[in-house]
Design a protein around this motif. Structure first.
Motif, PDB file in Angstrom:
ATOM      1  N   PHE A 231       0.906  -1.332  -0.014  1.00  0.00           N
ATOM      2  CA  PHE A 231      -0.008  -0.114  -0.104  1.00  0.00           C
ATOM      3  C   PHE A 231       0.897   1.286   0.103  1.00  0.00           C
ATOM      4  CE2 PHE A 231      -2.636  -3.095   2.241  1.00  0.00           C
ATOM      5  CZ  PHE A 231      -3.791  -2.980   1.725  1.00  0.00           C
TER       6      PHE A 231
ATOM      7  N   PHE B 107       0.648   5.147   1.230  1.00  0.00           N
ATOM      8  CA  PHE B 107      -0.359   6.058   2.156  1.00  0.00           C
ATOM      9  C   PHE B 107      -0.094   7.564   1.862  1.00  0.00           C
ATOM     10  CE2 PHE B 107      -0.440   2.310   4.476  1.00  0.00           C
ATOM     11  CZ  PHE B 107      -1.789   2.020   4.915  1.00  0.00           C
TER      12      PHE B 107
ATOM     13  N   GLN C  83      -4.257   8.108   3.706  1.00  0.00           N
ATOM     14  CA  GLN C  83      -5.401   7.338   2.931  1.00  0.00           C
ATOM     15  C   GLN C  83      -4.463   6.465   1.979  1.00  0.00           C
ATOM     16  OE1 GLN C  83      -8.424   9.436   1.187  1.00  0.00           O
ATOM     17  NE2 GLN C  83      -9.165   7.567   0.073  1.00  0.00           N
ATOM     18  N   ALA C  84      -5.060   5.073   2.334  1.00  0.00           N
ATOM     19  CA  ALA C  84      -4.367   3.903   1.803  1.00  0.00           C
ATOM     20  C   ALA C  84      -4.854   3.931   0.218  1.00  0.00           C
ATOM     21  CB  ALA C  84      -4.741   2.583   2.470  1.00  0.00           C
ATOM     22  N   ARG C  85      -3.752   3.449  -0.741  1.00  0.00           N
ATOM     23  CA  ARG C  85      -3.851   3.122  -1.877  1.00  0.00           C
ATOM     24  C   ARG C  85      -3.217   1.797  -2.350  1.00  0.00           C
ATOM     25  NH1 ARG C  85      -0.954   4.073  -6.719  1.00  0.00           N
ATOM     26  NH2 ARG C  85       0.506   5.330  -5.586  1.00  0.00           N
ATOM     27  N   VAL C  86      -3.633   0.750  -2.945  1.00  0.00           N
ATOM     28  CA  VAL C  86      -3.356  -0.542  -3.207  1.00  0.00           C
ATOM     29  C   VAL C  86      -2.273  -0.461  -4.532  1.00  0.00           C
ATOM     30  CG1 VAL C  86      -3.701  -2.718  -3.853  1.00  0.00           C
ATOM     31  CG2 VAL C  86      -5.433  -1.592  -2.616  1.00  0.00           C
TER      32      VAL C  86
ATOM     33  N   TYR D 216      -9.725  -3.429   2.679  1.00  0.00           N
ATOM     34  CA  TYR D 216      -9.003  -2.651   3.452  1.00  0.00           C
ATOM     35  C   TYR D 216      -8.875  -1.283   3.064  1.00  0.00           C
ATOM     36  CZ  TYR D 216      -4.587  -1.316   6.105  1.00  0.00           C
ATOM     37  OH  TYR D 216      -3.765  -0.791   7.069  1.00  0.00           O
ATOM     38  N   ALA D 217      -8.439  -0.839   1.779  1.00  0.00           N
ATOM     39  CA  ALA D 217      -8.443   0.552   1.337  1.00  0.00           C
ATOM     40  C   ALA D 217      -9.684   1.005   1.102  1.00  0.00           C
ATOM     41  CB  ALA D 217      -7.417   0.368  -0.039  1.00  0.00           C
TER      42      ALA D 217
ATOM     43  N   TYR E 283      -8.687   0.416   7.260  1.00  0.00           N
ATOM     44  CA  TYR E 283      -7.221   0.597   7.717  1.00  0.00           C
ATOM     45  C   TYR E 283      -7.086   1.800   8.664  1.00  0.00           C
ATOM     46  CZ  TYR E 283      -7.623   4.972   4.850  1.00  0.00           C
ATOM     47  OH  TYR E 283      -8.243   6.049   4.343  1.00  0.00           O
TER      48      TYR E 283
END
Length: 136
Positions: free
Chosen positions: A48, A50, A55-58, A77-78, A83
């Motif tokens: 990921f 951030f 904010q999470a991004r795959v 999750y994202a 998360y």
């Protein structure tokens, strides 16, 4: 007598070379998992990124045997915001200024306090253990 298949280890230079050779390609996640799996007994790998707002991004996913657990769980999750209940965010906040050494964080299902995070992600996908390498 047929030769047994060669088992790779994290110190295997050929396995590591396969990871490096695939940097930037769609095969990178699978090669990374193949390299890490023997030493860590890993079945999935996910990366990921951030952003500044955490904010999470795959970035990539791979699951042993070509399954989709890593991809599907990463999307949950994202995409769901689960998360935000992950204690790795505390570590990311602490290292956000840069300059800190990368952190390694191990988490087990029993460490999860938030009920929704535990059931919607860990239990849903049968996850029991996670090792995270974090670099801010």
């Amino acid at each position: 007598m047929a030769a047994l298949p060669r088992r790779t280890t994290a110190t295997d230079p050929a396995a590591l070379a396969a990871v490096v050779d695939n940097l930037g390609s769609a095969a990178f996640g699978g090669r990374l998992l193949t390299w890490l799996a023997p030493a860590l007994q890993a079945a999935h790998v996910t990366a990921f990124r951030f952003d500044a707002g955490l904010q999470a991004r795959v970035v990539l996913t791979a699951s042993a045997g070509g399954g989709s657990v890593a991809r599907r769980s990463a999307q949950v999750y994202a995409g769901s915001g689960l998360y935000r209940h992950d204690r790795l965010l505390t570590v990311l906040r602490q290292t956000a200024g840069g300059g800190a050494a990368p952190a390694v964080l191990r988490m087990r299902r029993s460490d999860i306090v938030d009920a929704a995070y535990g059931t919607q992600l860990w239990d849903r996908f049968g996850l029991v253990d996670r090792l995270s390498a974090l670099n801010a």
